[in-house]
Motif scaffolding. Structure first.
Motif, mmCIF file in Angstrom:
data_model
loop_
_atom_site.group_PDB
_atom_site.id
_atom_site.type_symbol
_atom_site.label_atom_id
_atom_site.label_comp_id
_atom_site.label_asym_id
_atom_site.label_seq_id
_atom_site.Cartn_x
_atom_site.Cartn_y
_atom_site.Cartn_z
ATOM 1 N N LEU A 197 34.100 47.046 31.231
ATOM 2 C CA LEU A 197 33.104 46.514 32.495
ATOM 3 C C LEU A 197 31.993 46.150 31.883
ATOM 4 O O LEU A 197 31.309 45.424 32.822
ATOM 5 N N TRP A 252 40.714 41.512 32.729
ATOM 6 C CA TRP A 252 41.233 42.474 33.833
ATOM 7 C C TRP A 252 42.693 42.976 33.659
ATOM 8 O O TRP A 252 43.118 44.028 34.308
ATOM 9 N N SER A 287 43.389 46.710 33.991
ATOM 10 C CA SER A 287 44.553 47.398 34.721
ATOM 11 C C SER A 287 45.619 48.205 34.195
ATOM 12 O O SER A 287 46.014 49.255 34.613
ATOM 13 N N ASN A 298 36.324 48.273 40.775
ATOM 14 C CA ASN A 298 36.551 47.556 42.005
ATOM 15 C C ASN A 298 35.402 46.814 42.294
ATOM 16 O O ASN A 298 35.589 45.570 42.942
ATOM 17 N N PHE A 336 35.446 43.612 40.503
ATOM 18 C CA PHE A 336 36.616 42.928 40.811
ATOM 19 C C PHE A 336 36.251 42.103 42.186
ATOM 20 O O PHE A 336 36.631 40.831 42.010
ATOM 21 N N GLN A 337 35.717 42.585 43.162
ATOM 22 C CA GLN A 337 35.465 41.945 44.253
ATOM 23 C C GLN A 337 34.372 40.706 44.163
ATOM 24 O O GLN A 337 34.661 39.509 44.744
ATOM 25 N N LYS A 370 34.366 39.007 41.345
ATOM 26 C CA LYS A 370 35.405 37.930 40.563
ATOM 27 C C LYS A 370 36.188 37.159 41.610
ATOM 28 O O LYS A 370 36.298 36.059 41.690
ATOM 29 N N LEU A 371 36.737 38.108 42.470
ATOM 30 C CA LEU A 371 37.508 37.349 43.545
ATOM 31 C C LEU A 371 36.710 36.643 44.352
ATOM 32 O O LEU A 371 37.256 35.362 44.748
ATOM 33 N N TYR A 385 47.606 38.008 40.208
ATOM 34 C CA TYR A 385 47.205 38.253 41.380
ATOM 35 C C TYR A 385 48.453 38.068 42.470
ATOM 36 O O TYR A 385 49.211 37.315 42.694
ATOM 37 N N LEU A 430 41.394 46.164 43.627
ATOM 38 C CA LEU A 430 42.040 45.680 42.674
ATOM 39 C C LEU A 430 43.474 46.450 42.440
ATOM 40 O O LEU A 430 44.237 45.761 41.828
ATOM 41 N N LEU A 447 45.859 43.238 41.680
ATOM 42 C CA LEU A 447 46.292 43.118 40.202
ATOM 43 C C LEU A 447 47.757 43.608 40.145
ATOM 44 O O LEU A 447 47.895 45.033 39.876
#
Length: 484
Positions: free
Chosen positions: A160, A167, A171, A198, A201-202, A204-205, A270, A471, A475
């Motif tokens: 991270l 990812w 995962s 997460n 990850f948010q 990145k989304l 995704y 995630l 993922l």
């Protein structure tokens, strides 16, 4: 935690809608002390023993619990108890079907759960039952490793801190962390670390997700809506089987992968967001962005699958779609074969937590015969791909929706425990206005509201579900299996 079997029987007992039950149980299964303890945890007090003991418990009964009076003769009670109770008989082979009853009656709850989930079509003999019991006792032993949390924590932190997080590797690391900590004291620590991941990850989304919808599919699909384009571009002359396991998270795939044949090429892609079946599985079979007015179901999936491949020049007899019931006959001319497994998603929604779901997943791998199906497809020269429409998350209840908050959310497939879609935008705006504490927990898109953390629209302390953007839901595995 009470077992799946005991919880199932408890629900049956409660379904009679009586506060007191007179139960005959000639095989003495419910007389077991460990089972009586499990029933008590589920709100059922089971009383065995003398008539005087049962009378005392009847007079001093707790109205919040169902009282079950065990007896060899349901008629051997005084009239006031008879009038205020309901009588029934219970037999263990009603629930654990197809086994030699005397051989199973004293088995451990763990073994009984496995037998309950593996009902036999033809009743086994005593020797066959004992053989099956011994097999169940050894199933799964040694498959899972004890988690070294400090090592897991350090490895995840390392991943991270990279400027460009991989990812896929995250995962896979998280999946192993979940799988090896379920049912242990380390599980909550693992989930805390996953929720920290997460948060990144948010970010990145928010930055990249829209771009994936039109991403290149040449080397691999990045999102479910690009899977068919990837298959068409790279495997025009091959026989292709696409297996879609509804609700398969990456940690469940890790469990499945230990038994799958062939050579694997593993990717992480995704799901569609929000991660509801109506959108994400539609995107798989459409090979494009999903439509909001689509009605989810196997008939429409079949139409999407056939339409896509017909437009690529294939004949009807070269295209096959199966939903639940798998037909492996006459595959010589089939070039594009879709197989959908839905029951794992049903198991997921019936689970209180990942501990429940782990046992159910192990059972599903056996009962679904997916290993045998993959073996047969490979023998028939198919390249096999396994994926899912979405993962799942062990979520916490925020609270259930109030009556007025449900208004306008009844469009087909539009409301779940992680996702709402109102018919009008002002309704979704009003919901957030009245619940400002949710602002940091949800994503708002037009009329839709869905969670990006681990909350749910539920009063349950814990549940397993999907529909958001965490995630663990987004993922998902995309696996190519060949003989090569």
């Amino acid at each position: 935690m009470p077992s799946i079997l005991i919880e199932h029987i408890a629900n049956d007992l409660k379904s009679h809608n009586h506060n007191i039950l007179r139960v005959e149980n000639s095989d003495k299964f419910i007389y077991r002390d460990d089972i009586i303890e499990d029933f008590f945890d589920l709100g059922i007090k089971v009383v065995k023993g003398t008539a005087i003991n049962q009378r005392i418990n009847y007079e001093l009964r707790d109205p919040s619990k169902l009282l079950v009076l065990l007896s060899d003769d349901n008629t051997n009670y005084l009239e006031d108890i008879k009038q205020n109770s309901f009588d029934l008989e219970i037999f263990v082979d009603t629930y654990i079907q197809g086994y030699h009853v005397p051989s199973i009656i004293d088995q451990s709850i763990l073994v009984l759960d496995k037998l309950f989930l593996n009902k036999q079509i033809i009743t086994l003999s005593k020797s066959q039952t004992i053989k099956e019991i011994n097999r169940r006792k050894t199933t799964g032993k040694g498959d899972l490793n004890k988690l070294d949390f400090d090592k897991f924590n350090a490895e995840l932190n390392d991943h991270l801190t990279f400027s460009e997080i991989n990812w896929k590797e995250v995962s896979q690391l998280i999946a192993k962390g979940i799988l090896n900590s379920i049912g242990t004291s380390q599980f909550d620590n693992v989930m805390t670390k996953i929720n920290e991941a997460n948060l990144l990850f948010q970010v990145k989304l928010e930055k990249d997700f829209n771009g994936t919808k039109n991403s290149s599919f040449i080397k691999r699909p990045l999102i479910v809506s690009r899977i068919l384009n990837y298959l068409n571009h790279n495997f025009k002359d091959d026989k292709v089987a696409l297996i879609v396991v509804d609700g398969l998270s990456y940690w469940q795939y890790e469990l499945l992968s230990k038994k799958l044949p062939g050579v694997f090429k593993e990717e992480v892609i995704y799901s569609w967001i929000p991660s509801i079946t109506q959108l994400s599985r539609q995107a798989i079979f459409k090979g494009d962005a999903p439509s909001q007015d689509y009605k989810q179901g196997p008939v429409n999936e079949n139409k999407l699958w056939e339409k896509y491949w017909s437009n690529k020049g294939l004949n009807d007899f070269e295209i096959r779609y199966n939903h639940e019931k798998i037909d492996l006959d006459n595959l010589n001319q089939v070039k594009r074969f879709a197989l959908v497994y839905k029951d794992l998603d049903d198991y997921m929604h019936s689970s209180k937590d990942y501990k429940d779901l782990l046992k159910l997943t192990e059972n599903w791998i056996e009962r679904s015969q997916i290993i045998s199906v993959v073996e047969n497809l490979l023998k028939n020269n198919f390249k096999v791909f396994i994926t899912t429409d979405h993962g799942n998350i062990q979520a916490k209840g925020w609270r259930a929706l109030k009556g007025n908050e449900k208004l306008g959310t009844h469009k087909s497939g539009s409301r779940s425990e992680r996702h709402l879609e109102y018919s009008e935008k002002w309704l979704s705006d009003d919901f957030i206005k009245n619940n400002p504490e949710l602002i940091d927990s949800v994503v708002m898109e037009e009329q839709a509201i869905y969670f990006k953390d681990d909350k749910s629209f539920s009063r349950k302390e814990s549940l397993v579900t999907h529909g958001g953007a965490h995630l663990l839901e987004v993922l998902i595995p995309f696996i190519e299996i060949t003989n090569e």
